[in-house]
Enzyme design. Structure first.
Site, PDB file in Angstrom:
ATOM      1  N   CYS A  33       0.977  -1.097   0.090  1.00 12.48           N
ATOM      2  CA  CYS A  33      -0.123   0.056  -0.105  1.00 12.48           C
ATOM      3  C   CYS A  33       0.846   1.177  -0.035  1.00 12.48           C
ATOM      4  CB  CYS A  33      -0.773  -0.046   1.057  1.00 12.48           C
ATOM      5  SG  CYS A  33      -0.239   0.199   2.708  1.00 12.48           S
ATOM      6  N   ASP A  35       2.399   2.496   2.657  1.00 11.33           N
ATOM      7  CA  ASP A  35       2.379   3.288   3.713  1.00 11.33           C
ATOM      8  C   ASP A  35       3.636   3.004   4.804  1.00 11.33           C
ATOM      9  OD1 ASP A  35       0.009   4.401   2.962  1.00 11.33           O
ATOM     10  OD2 ASP A  35      -1.109   3.029   4.198  1.00 11.33           O
ATOM     11  N   CYS A 103      -3.300  -2.946   8.298  1.00 10.54           N
ATOM     12  CA  CYS A 103      -2.779  -1.854   8.794  1.00 10.54           C
ATOM     13  C   CYS A 103      -2.357  -1.748  10.119  1.00 10.54           C
ATOM     14  CB  CYS A 103      -4.005  -0.774   8.502  1.00 10.54           C
ATOM     15  SG  CYS A 103      -4.649  -0.888   6.930  1.00 10.54           S
TER      16      CYS A 103
HETATM   17 FE1  FES Z   1      -1.613   0.800   4.207  1.00 13.30          FE
HETATM   18 FE2  FES Z   1      -3.617   0.843   5.860  1.00 13.30          FE
HETATM   19  S1  FES Z   1      -3.559   0.837   3.625  1.00 13.30           S
HETATM   20  S2  FES Z   1      -1.556   0.924   6.086  1.00 13.30           S
END
Ligand code: FES
Length: 145
Positions: A33, A35, A103
């Protein structure tokens, strides 16, 4: 879709920021993702986590779980902090939707990475702590997605 607690921690995240000269800093990302999470720990001579801050480039669920995770490790010993798993954090938040479970791993792994950094700086070994991955997506296939 999200519990009130998740919404509260997302809208008013606790412990956002940095700690200068932190005892340990851990950064982890999820390549899938994109992140990223960074956790700073201030640990005193008795091994108690006196302060904790986080910074993230993450989704709302990552913000909420990190906010709750930092609240849960503050004031704890290093050993107690290791018990704060992503499952414990999700329970404290009254759950997350299944697609957002991964997450919550960012916070857990970033705390472990910060503890690892602390142990390396002090030249100590923390019982039960494995070397953290910098990309939590590795080996994540087995996790619920
Ligand atoms: Fe990447 Fe939530 S979508 S941490």
């Amino acid at each position: 879709m999200y519990s009130e607690k998740v919404m509260d921690h997302f809208q008013n995240p606790r412990n956002v920021g940095e700690i200068e000269n932190a005892s340990g800093v851990g950064t982890v990302g999820n390549a899938k993702c994109g992140d990223i999470m960074r956790i700073y720990l201030d640990i005193n001579d008795d091994g108690i986590i006196q302060d904790v801050k986080f910074k993230t480039f993450g989704c709302g669920a990552a913000v909420a779980t990190s906010s709750m995770a930092t609240e849960m490790v503050k004031g704890k010993s290093v050993q107690e902090a290791l018990q704060v798993t992503n499952k414990a954090v999700m329970e404290a938040l009254d759950g997350l939707p299944p697609v957002k479970v991964h997450c919550s791993l960012l916070a857990e792994e970033a705390i472990h990475a910060a503890l690892w950094d602390y142990a390396e700086k002090k030249g100590i070994r923390i019982e039960g702590l494995a070397k953290p991955k910098s990309d939590i997506h590795e080996g994540e296939e087995a996790e619920e997605y």
